[in-house]
Design an enzyme around this catalytic site. Sequence first.
Site, PDB file in Angstrom:
ATOM      1  N   ASP A 130      34.429  43.724  56.713  1.00  0.00           N
ATOM      2  CA  ASP A 130      35.661  43.418  56.010  1.00  0.00           C
ATOM      3  C   ASP A 130      36.172  44.736  55.429  1.00  0.00           C
ATOM      4  O   ASP A 130      35.423  45.705  55.309  1.00  0.00           O
ATOM      5  CB  ASP A 130      35.364  42.404  54.900  1.00  0.00           C
ATOM      6  CG  ASP A 130      36.560  42.136  54.021  1.00  0.00           C
ATOM      7  OD1 ASP A 130      37.648  41.902  54.562  1.00  0.00           O
ATOM      8  OD2 ASP A 130      36.408  42.178  52.786  1.00  0.00           O
ATOM      9  N   ASP A 132      39.099  45.057  52.571  1.00  0.00           N
ATOM     10  CA  ASP A 132      39.464  45.014  51.155  1.00  0.00           C
ATOM     11  C   ASP A 132      38.279  44.572  50.307  1.00  0.00           C
ATOM     12  O   ASP A 132      37.635  43.557  50.595  1.00  0.00           O
ATOM     13  CB  ASP A 132      40.628  44.057  50.933  1.00  0.00           C
ATOM     14  CG  ASP A 132      41.917  44.560  51.578  1.00  0.00           C
ATOM     15  OD1 ASP A 132      42.983  44.103  51.174  1.00  0.00           O
ATOM     16  OD2 ASP A 132      41.839  45.405  52.488  1.00  0.00           O
TER      17      ASP A 132
END
Length: 347
Positions: A130, A132
Amino acid sequence: MDVSANSSIYSPSSLCRQVFARSAAHISGDFDAAPAAVTAPWCLTLLTEELQLAQLQQLQAFIAERGWAVTAIDILAARPQCTAVRLQLEAALEFDRARGELLALAEEMGLELVLQAGTTQQVPKLACFDMDSTLIQAEVIDELAKIAGVGDQVAEITLAAMRGELDFQQSFRKRMSLLQGFTEESLAEIAPQLPLMGGAQRLLQALRALGCKTAILSGGFTYFAHYLRDNHLAVDVVHANQLEFEAGALTGGVIDPIVDGARKALLLQELAAEMELSLDQVIAVGDGANDLPMLSLGALGIAFHAKPKVRAEAPQAIDGFGLDAALYLFGLNDRQIAALLEESPSQ
């Protein structure tokens, strides 16, 4: 299990002594270049800033109460603000139950305990991340909203999604609509200011040196993921959401398909298939609920600085350290990691 029948099994009375003796040897440089080969069905990695005797005594009591046997001890790190100890376990345990008990124990003890199958103590061939709040210390859409003066409105939509009133796709479309008119020029000013997560560069650099391919699978934006890949992080593949521009500004619309949790899981599987890898050669790292589908697929699914729900449900979790602490879960010690970083050119 008959402990006396196996001289390689450490008795509770010797575990503390062995760990501290080996930690001292590690600090002085008098230790093996590589940890022992993993032969046990389970590995338990202890991570803490500074290991206390009382903590280790509490852990050994926990292990003894369950009839687990420690068959090997390796000190992976013993330096200021970081001690990493790997215990190999002979144990007939149920993973989800044991993981939950260890998470509760770790919280009580003030350290981290990461359980994994012994077969997963290896360098992956593909690592999916991922972006963010995982590779960077920000949620980009929230930062854009603040600058655009719609921070409170976007935050309310996010809360509605967390309450289950909106799914990720609905919330994403609503939030993007509020960013209509945000200029590409402003995006270019924001990108260099995004703070990298601690340990991100070290982890990705080491993975590249080890021959592991890396991918960003993000519900954020390709604009920023490409910036990170081109300027800071050793990333091979990017899949994220595309921003729609018209006359140099965001239209407020979205370009399908939106990268949500289900799509992250699908992309991970597609990448593994393209690279002719089995899922036990793949790991995933993320912090949010929309990361859980991909965290459940590979050899390791590491919740990093995650929300409580994600931490409780993910197979593994790292909270108090940088991303590079994941290297200990591959069976590497500090000496091996330092050698990798010396050999690999920085991004």
